[in-house]
Design an enzyme around this catalytic site. Structure first.
Site, PDB file in Angstrom:
ATOM      1  N   GLU A  22      -0.518  -8.186  13.827  1.00 14.39           N
ATOM      2  CA  GLU A  22      -0.356  -7.038  12.929  1.00 14.39           C
ATOM      3  C   GLU A  22      -0.667  -5.729  13.657  1.00 14.39           C
ATOM      4  O   GLU A  22      -0.011  -4.714  13.430  1.00 14.39           O
ATOM      5  CB  GLU A  22      -1.281  -7.173  11.713  1.00 14.39           C
ATOM      6  N   TYR A  54       4.840  17.669  -4.230  1.00 17.91           N
ATOM      7  CA  TYR A  54       4.867  16.258  -3.838  1.00 17.91           C
ATOM      8  C   TYR A  54       5.289  16.050  -2.389  1.00 17.91           C
ATOM      9  O   TYR A  54       4.967  15.028  -1.796  1.00 17.91           O
ATOM     10  CB  TYR A  54       5.701  15.400  -4.794  1.00 17.91           C
ATOM     11  N   GLU A  73      -7.968  -1.708   1.879  1.00 15.36           N
ATOM     12  CA  GLU A  73      -8.983  -1.029   1.072  1.00 15.36           C
ATOM     13  C   GLU A  73      -9.454   0.252   1.760  1.00 15.36           C
ATOM     14  O   GLU A  73      -9.684   1.275   1.107  1.00 15.36           O
ATOM     15  CB  GLU A  73     -10.181  -1.962   0.828  1.00 15.36           C
ATOM     16  N   LYS A  99       1.347  -4.490   1.201  1.00 14.24           N
ATOM     17  CA  LYS A  99       1.879  -5.009   2.470  1.00 14.24           C
ATOM     18  C   LYS A  99       3.051  -5.889   2.073  1.00 14.24           C
ATOM     19  O   LYS A  99       2.890  -6.909   1.404  1.00 14.24           O
ATOM     20  CB  LYS A  99       0.823  -5.801   3.235  1.00 14.24           C
TER      21      LYS A  99
END
Length: 119
Positions: A22, A54, A73, A99
């Site tokens: 990863e 935005y 997190e 993910k």
């Protein structure tokens, strides 16, 4: 009255994760964000200064997603803290960080974290 600005299912390729693969090749992520922000003045003024832009929110999220982390997190916490520090008039934040193809041997649309913050 409650008013919200949102980004829906914004896609990123980033390098978040615990596994070496990863960190080396990265993965695809999706971010959805809904921010409670009083932009009622913009109803009358038609001025971007009276709302939460935005495009600026997207650029902030993009910068945070570009910083590798082991845990989603941690990424979510950084995004929330940065939003609140940058725009102190934010009233609430709903953040979903997904993910898209997690390396866990499951056939699924993804795994991730969701944060709801309200002042």
């Amino acid at each position: 009255m409650k008013t919200y600005i949102y980004l829906r299912k914004v896609r990123f390729h980033a390098f978040h994760g615990v596994l070496p693969q990863e960190k080396a090749v990265g993965a695809d992520f999706t971010v959805s964000l809904r921010i409670g922000y009083d932009f009622s003045r913009a109803f009358d003024t038609d001025d971007v200064a009276d709302t939460l832009n935005y495009a600026e929110v997207f650029n902030m999220v993009k910068n945070e997603m570009a910083q590798p982390s082991q845990l989603l997190e941690h990424v979510a916490g950084r995004i929330v803290r940065k939003l609140l520090a940058t725009w102190p008039r934010i009233e609430s934040i709903d953040l979903k960080l997904n993910k898209d193809n997690p390396p866990m041997g499951a056939d699924c649309d993804g795994a991730g974290v969701e944060v709801h913050f309200e002042l």
